[in-house]
Scaffold this active site. Structure first.
Site, PDB file in Angstrom:
ATOM      1  N   GLU A   1       0.814  -1.209   0.000  1.00 24.51           N
ATOM      2  CA  GLU A   1       0.000   0.000   0.000  1.00 24.51           C
ATOM      3  C   GLU A   1       0.862   1.280   0.000  1.00 24.51           C
ATOM      4  OE1 GLU A   1      -3.129   0.244  -0.634  1.00 24.51           O
ATOM      5  OE2 GLU A   1      -3.389   2.376  -0.122  1.00 24.51           O
ATOM      6  N   GLY A   2       2.039   1.204   0.605  1.00 23.84           N
ATOM      7  CA  GLY A   2       2.928   2.378   0.597  1.00 23.84           C
ATOM      8  C   GLY A   2       3.272   2.799  -0.832  1.00 23.84           C
ATOM      9  N   HIS A   3       3.623   1.825  -1.684  1.00 19.28           N
ATOM     10  CA  HIS A   3       3.921   2.149  -3.087  1.00 19.28           C
ATOM     11  C   HIS A   3       2.673   2.696  -3.783  1.00 19.28           C
ATOM     12  CE1 HIS A   3       6.867  -1.306  -2.420  1.00 19.28           C
ATOM     13  NE2 HIS A   3       7.665  -0.329  -2.797  1.00 19.28           N
TER      14      HIS A   3
ATOM     15  N   ASP B   1      12.041   6.026   3.585  1.00 17.35           N
ATOM     16  CA  ASP B   1      13.451   6.142   3.170  1.00 17.35           C
ATOM     17  C   ASP B   1      13.813   7.626   3.146  1.00 17.35           C
ATOM     18  OD1 ASP B   1      14.317   3.295   2.288  1.00 17.35           O
ATOM     19  OD2 ASP B   1      12.332   3.567   1.429  1.00 17.35           O
TER      20      ASP B   1
ATOM     21  N   ARG C   1      10.376  -5.700   2.805  1.00 17.81           N
ATOM     22  CA  ARG C   1      11.197  -6.625   3.600  1.00 17.81           C
ATOM     23  C   ARG C   1      10.434  -7.220   4.776  1.00 17.81           C
ATOM     24  NH1 ARG C   1      15.527  -2.943   1.843  1.00 17.81           N
ATOM     25  NH2 ARG C   1      17.103  -4.193   0.772  1.00 17.81           N
TER      26      ARG C   1
ATOM     27  N   GLY D   1       8.773   7.558  -0.932  1.00 20.83           N
ATOM     28  CA  GLY D   1       8.211   7.346   0.398  1.00 20.83           C
ATOM     29  C   GLY D   1       9.071   7.965   1.486  1.00 20.83           C
TER      30      GLY D   1
ATOM     31  N   GLN E   1      17.239   8.785   1.728  1.00 24.38           N
ATOM     32  CA  GLN E   1      17.198   8.631   0.269  1.00 24.38           C
ATOM     33  C   GLN E   1      16.454   9.811  -0.352  1.00 24.38           C
ATOM     34  OE1 GLN E   1      16.163   4.875  -1.922  1.00 24.38           O
ATOM     35  NE2 GLN E   1      14.130   5.750  -2.001  1.00 24.38           N
TER      36      GLN E   1
HETATM   37  O1  PAF Z   1      13.188   3.159  -2.658  1.00 26.73           O
HETATM   38  C1  PAF Z   1      13.384   2.262  -3.499  1.00 26.73           C
HETATM   39  O2  PAF Z   1      12.598   1.339  -3.699  1.00 26.73           O
HETATM   40  C2  PAF Z   1      14.667   2.310  -4.314  1.00 26.73           C
HETATM   41  O3  PAF Z   1      15.742   2.764  -3.563  1.00 26.73           O
HETATM   42  C3  PAF Z   1      14.520   3.123  -5.615  1.00 26.73           C
HETATM   43  C4  PAF Z   1      14.242   4.591  -5.329  1.00 26.73           C
HETATM   44  C5  PAF Z   1      13.397   2.550  -6.467  1.00 26.73           C
HETATM   45  C6  PAF Z   1      15.825   3.047  -6.419  1.00 26.73           C
HETATM   46  O4  PAF Z   1      16.149   1.740  -6.742  1.00 26.73           O
END
Ligand code: PAF
Length: 284
Positions: free
Chosen positions: A35-37, A150, A187, A147, A153
């Site tokens: 659901e996050g994606h 991360d 995960r 998201g 990131q």
């Molecule tokens: O957050 C992720 O799933 C990955 O780090 C990403 C941004 C798709 C890059 O591979």
């Protein structure tokens, strides 16, 4: 929904939409969607006319000791979820397409990569930025959604877009959680039921820090101690780091104003999980 791993097809599709004046939204993922994606897709749809999702388990961002080989994959399920949520183009390249023989150029991340995840996972952010840069060049999005789980990131991608002058709006979407607080992650599938109980320690410890902050604790080491104490209730959780830091360079904060991040990475059994909160905001 169209689907391809072919760079020329993707480029032609995107060119057609751009020529028709449509805004392109982009959601890069490594698949095994949750659901996050899918909330990232919702956000991209709100901000753009068409949405591209990529699914690519990027070998460059995994160290040899990490879980590249066992990273969960289920393309048929991902395809159905993406289509049902309104993805218009699913880009599913092979590693040989993304990194053909001789491909050697890398994107070197800035200072924010020198801390936290960057220490525990050397080279990880070079891998992330390199693949995201390549994907940005292939898709040419107006807006790209990531998201908040991360969060380091996301900060590095924002900085890359700014530093390399890409006309791309980077949107960071709150973390989606299970009813009991566990942050959704591909995960999580690795966790046994005992480990899943222990994994709750991450969100509970962050909630304790949030409660302490709301009660007036502004000292970063005080908040770190709250997280550490809360984790004692979860002996199956081994913290890699507890970060109380500002949100742009991810530099450690001495005192915690609204907007300061409390981030946590920990191992539960053989699974490594991360989570964070932004002080003063709703959890997510
Ligand atoms: O957050 C992720 O799933 C990955 O780090 C990403 C941004 C798709 C890059 O591979």
């Amino acid at each position: 929904m169209e689907e391809s791993g072919d760079v020329q097809l993707l480029r032609a599709w995107a060119r057609g939409h751009r020529a028709a004046g449509r805004r392109i939204g982009f959601v890069p993922t490594m698949g095994f969607l949750h659901e996050g994606h899918l909330r990232l897709v919702d956000e991209a749809r709100r901000r753009a006319d068409v949405v591209v999702m990529s699914i690519f388990v990027n070998p460059l961002q995994f160290a040899p000791t990490e879980d590249l080989a066992r990273y969960p994959r289920d393309l048929p399920r991902d395809r159905a979820l993406a289509a049902a949520r309104g993805v218009d183009f699913l880009f599913v390249p092979d590693a040989a397409v993304m990194y053909p023989p001789g491909s050697a150029t890398r994107v070197v991340p800035g200072e924010a990569a020198s801390r936290w995840e960057g220490v525990v996972r050397p080279g990880h952010f070079t891998g992330v930025l390199t693949v995201v840069a390549k994907l940005f060049n292939l898709v040419g999005p107006d807006v790209a959604c990531f998201g908040r789980k991360d969060i380091q990131q996301a900060a590095l991608i924002r900085a890359m877009v700014r530093d390399l002058d890409w006309p791309i709006e980077v949107v960071v979407v709150p973390t989606v959680r299970e009813a009991d607080g566990l942050a959704l992650s591909s995960r999580n599938v690795y966790l046994t039921s005992d480990e899943r109980g222990q994994a709750l320690g991450l969100s509970r410890a962050l909630a304790a820090a949030d409660a302490a902050w709301r009660a007036g604790e502004r000292n970063a080491s005080g908040l770190e101690a709250v997280v550490r104490d809360a984790l004692r209730m979860y002996p199956g959780v081994t913290a890699d780091y507890i970060a109380v830091c500002e949100p742009i360079r991810m530099a450690p904060a001495a005192s915690a104003a609204a907007g300061t991040i409390v981030a946590l990475a920990a191992r539960v059994g053989s699974t490594r999980l991360i989570d964070n909160i932004v002080l003063g905001e709703e959890h997510g």
